[in-house]
Scaffold this motif. Structure first.
Motif, PDB file in Angstrom:
ATOM      1  N   LEU A  40       0.622  -1.322   0.218  1.00 39.11           N
ATOM      2  CA  LEU A  40      -0.125  -0.008  -0.096  1.00 39.11           C
ATOM      3  C   LEU A  40       1.133   1.092   0.093  1.00 39.11           C
ATOM      4  O   LEU A  40       2.039   1.399   0.751  1.00 39.11           O
ATOM      5  N   ALA A  41       0.296   2.220  -0.624  1.00 38.43           N
ATOM      6  CA  ALA A  41       1.223   3.792  -0.386  1.00 38.43           C
ATOM      7  C   ALA A  41       0.186   4.673   0.536  1.00 38.43           C
ATOM      8  O   ALA A  41      -1.141   4.733   0.384  1.00 38.43           O
ATOM      9  N   LEU A  42       1.110   5.184   1.373  1.00 35.30           N
ATOM     10  CA  LEU A  42       0.136   6.052   2.415  1.00 35.30           C
ATOM     11  C   LEU A  42       0.440   7.445   1.247  1.00 35.30           C
ATOM     12  O   LEU A  42       1.560   7.819   1.241  1.00 35.30           O
ATOM     13  N   PRO A  43      -0.777   8.608   1.230  1.00 32.35           N
ATOM     14  CA  PRO A  43      -0.076   9.313   0.772  1.00 32.35           C
ATOM     15  C   PRO A  43       0.447  10.109   1.151  1.00 32.35           C
ATOM     16  O   PRO A  43       0.885  10.227   2.513  1.00 32.35           O
ATOM     17  N   PHE A  44       1.247  11.398   0.051  1.00 33.14           N
ATOM     18  CA  PHE A  44       2.261  12.371   1.299  1.00 33.14           C
ATOM     19  C   PHE A  44       0.988  13.596   1.221  1.00 33.14           C
ATOM     20  O   PHE A  44       0.475  13.635  -0.356  1.00 33.14           O
ATOM     21  N   LEU A  45       0.703  14.352   1.967  1.00 37.72           N
ATOM     22  CA  LEU A  45       0.316  15.592   2.258  1.00 37.72           C
ATOM     23  C   LEU A  45       1.396  16.491   1.971  1.00 37.72           C
ATOM     24  O   LEU A  45       1.840  17.436   2.606  1.00 37.72           O
ATOM     25  N   LYS A  46       1.543  17.544   0.546  1.00 42.90           N
ATOM     26  CA  LYS A  46       2.505  17.981   0.142  1.00 42.90           C
ATOM     27  C   LYS A  46       2.147  19.269  -0.705  1.00 42.90           C
ATOM     28  O   LYS A  46       0.947  20.196  -0.758  1.00 42.90           O
ATOM     29  N   SER A  69      -0.621  12.455  -2.801  1.00 44.67           N
ATOM     30  CA  SER A  69       0.681  12.129  -3.667  1.00 44.67           C
ATOM     31  C   SER A  69      -0.536  10.863  -4.192  1.00 44.67           C
ATOM     32  O   SER A  69      -0.525  10.139  -5.394  1.00 44.67           O
ATOM     33  N   VAL A  70      -1.798  10.705  -3.541  1.00 40.31           N
ATOM     34  CA  VAL A  70      -1.900   9.288  -4.159  1.00 40.31           C
ATOM     35  C   VAL A  70      -3.450   9.782  -4.697  1.00 40.31           C
ATOM     36  O   VAL A  70      -3.805   8.794  -5.749  1.00 40.31           O
ATOM     37  N   THR A  71      -4.234  10.150  -3.882  1.00 37.16           N
ATOM     38  CA  THR A  71      -5.667  10.435  -4.256  1.00 37.16           C
ATOM     39  C   THR A  71      -5.681  11.872  -5.247  1.00 37.16           C
ATOM     40  O   THR A  71      -6.242  11.545  -6.372  1.00 37.16           O
ATOM     41  N   GLY A  72      -4.625  12.475  -5.319  1.00 35.95           N
ATOM     42  CA  GLY A  72      -4.116  13.775  -6.482  1.00 35.95           C
ATOM     43  C   GLY A  72      -5.222  14.659  -6.556  1.00 35.95           C
ATOM     44  O   GLY A  72      -5.725  14.798  -7.043  1.00 35.95           O
ATOM     45  N   PRO A 155      -5.845   8.157   5.641  1.00 39.02           N
ATOM     46  CA  PRO A 155      -4.400   8.250   6.218  1.00 39.02           C
ATOM     47  C   PRO A 155      -3.397   9.261   5.241  1.00 39.02           C
ATOM     48  O   PRO A 155      -3.501   8.706   4.380  1.00 39.02           O
ATOM     49  N   ALA A 156      -2.356  10.328   5.243  1.00 37.50           N
ATOM     50  CA  ALA A 156      -1.438  10.387   4.763  1.00 37.50           C
ATOM     51  C   ALA A 156      -0.434  10.965   5.864  1.00 37.50           C
ATOM     52  O   ALA A 156      -0.507  10.901   6.923  1.00 37.50           O
ATOM     53  N   LEU A 157       0.543  11.331   5.746  1.00 36.45           N
ATOM     54  CA  LEU A 157       1.861  11.639   5.870  1.00 36.45           C
ATOM     55  C   LEU A 157       2.624  13.273   5.605  1.00 36.45           C
ATOM     56  O   LEU A 157       2.607  13.666   4.414  1.00 36.45           O
ATOM     57  N   ILE A 158       2.614  13.855   6.615  1.00 32.14           N
ATOM     58  CA  ILE A 158       2.927  15.573   6.588  1.00 32.14           C
ATOM     59  C   ILE A 158       4.507  15.137   6.512  1.00 32.14           C
ATOM     60  O   ILE A 158       4.623  15.131   7.327  1.00 32.14           O
ATOM     61  N   VAL A 159       5.562  15.569   5.778  1.00 31.29           N
ATOM     62  CA  VAL A 159       6.929  16.453   5.960  1.00 31.29           C
ATOM     63  C   VAL A 159       7.404  17.482   6.004  1.00 31.29           C
ATOM     64  O   VAL A 159       7.130  18.175   4.456  1.00 31.29           O
ATOM     65  N   MET A 160       7.787  17.499   6.874  1.00 34.15           N
ATOM     66  CA  MET A 160       8.645  19.112   7.256  1.00 34.15           C
ATOM     67  C   MET A 160       9.995  18.772   7.688  1.00 34.15           C
ATOM     68  O   MET A 160      10.520  18.042   8.269  1.00 34.15           O
ATOM     69  N   LYS A 161      10.939  20.137   6.646  1.00 32.36           N
ATOM     70  CA  LYS A 161      12.185  19.303   6.871  1.00 32.36           C
ATOM     71  C   LYS A 161      12.433  21.446   6.951  1.00 32.36           C
ATOM     72  O   LYS A 161      11.860  22.550   6.534  1.00 32.36           O
ATOM     73  N   SER A 162      13.874  21.719   6.739  1.00 33.03           N
ATOM     74  CA  SER A 162      14.135  22.696   6.814  1.00 33.03           C
ATOM     75  C   SER A 162      13.607  23.921   7.218  1.00 33.03           C
ATOM     76  O   SER A 162      13.734  23.741   8.417  1.00 33.03           O
ATOM     77  N   THR A 163      13.301  24.890   6.808  1.00 31.43           N
ATOM     78  CA  THR A 163      12.457  25.716   6.906  1.00 31.43           C
ATOM     79  C   THR A 163      11.542  25.793   7.916  1.00 31.43           C
ATOM     80  O   THR A 163      10.834  26.135   8.599  1.00 31.43           O
ATOM     81  N   GLN A 164      10.537  24.651   7.316  1.00 25.73           N
ATOM     82  CA  GLN A 164       9.418  24.170   7.927  1.00 25.73           C
ATOM     83  C   GLN A 164       9.357  23.729   9.269  1.00 25.73           C
ATOM     84  O   GLN A 164       8.718  23.190  10.082  1.00 25.73           O
TER      85      GLN A 164
END
Length: 259
Positions: A40-46, A69-72, A155-164
């Motif tokens: 299964l692919a966990l969507p990214f909320l980008k 990223s999965v549902t579009g 379900p989804a994943l929010i990735v934060m890096k750098s300034t975020q």
């Protein structure tokens, strides 16, 4: 003539009920028996940026919008989307330099307890943390959430890096500061008991402008079924049952964003 229409409607209703019963009876053996989280692919909320590959490839996508990223599904950054945070995990993700042929997949993922940053250095004019082998390390905050889509959550994943990362810390502090009155006084409820709205704002520094996250608390989860789903998702994450496939957007588009 009306009687015939009524007979057809009755037959269709009975057929729908029969089919629904069959669906439920066969739910335990519905073809998903050998499917695991690996399949299964966990969507990214980008949060889309100028360098996001979706901009120019997905109809209607533009910087500052939010993308599943999965549902579009695309969300306007100004109105945003509601989410229920279920779990938090910080990691140090190791990436190969651009053009190395890695395909955009991580070289390694190090836990937050790792001392990997002590083995890195900065390059002139570059804020990244590089290892001696040329790979670089990104301090990455992973927020596992349920995203509201109509009347349901997924379900989804929010990735934060750098300034975020500062937004991630702010969100964590916001969640920890929620207090409810209980039988023994005030207490901090589970993070998955609260709903938050994610929107986007324009930010800048001496290197340029970009879009960043803005987060506000909406209130407590009101539906028992939704709460139980969020709790179950949190349990899956804690047990290591949720598979995440990180991708390096810089490798996909050849850019280097300030976040």
């Amino acid at each position: 003539m009306p009687q015939a229409n009524q007979e057809v409607a009755v037959k269709e209703t009975k057929n729908d009920l029969v089919m629904a019963a069959s669906f439920e009876d066969d739910a335990a053996v519905g073809g998903f028996e050998d499917m695991t989280q690996e399949d299964l692919a966990l969507p990214f909320l980008k949060l889309l940026t100028n360098m996001s590959p979706e901009v120019g490839e997905v109809d209607g996508a533009s910087p500052g919008m939010i993308y599943n990223s999965v549902t579009g599904t695309l969300y306007q950054g100004t109105t945003g989307v509601e989410v229920i945070p279920c779990a938090y995990l910080r990691q140090y993700i190791e990436w190969a330099p651009r053009g190395s042929g890695s395909g955009g997949a991580p070289i390694a993922i190090h836990p937050a307890t790792s001392d990997i940053l002590s083995r890195t250095h900065k390059e002139p004019g570059d804020n990244r943390d590089y290892l001696d082998n040329g790979n670089y390390i990104e301090n990455t905050a992973n927020h596992y959430v349920l995203v509201k889509d109509g009347d349901s959550f997924s379900p989804a994943l929010i990735v934060m890096k750098s300034t975020q990362l500062k937004k991630s810390r702010k969100w964590n502090s916001m969640m920890m500061s929620v207090k409810l009155q209980g039988k023994n006084g005030l207490y901090t409820p589970p993070m998955y008991s609260q709903v938050y709205r994610m929107t986007t704002v324009t930010e800048s520094n001496d290197k340029g402008k970009w879009h960043g996250w803005e987060i506000e608390r909406v209130g407590s989860v009101e539906d028992a079924g939704t709460y139980n789903s969020a709790k179950a998702f949190a349990t899956q994450i804690g047990a290591g049952e949720v598979n995440v496939k990180h991708q390096d957007e810089d490798a996909n588009k050849g850019g280097n964003t300030p976040f």
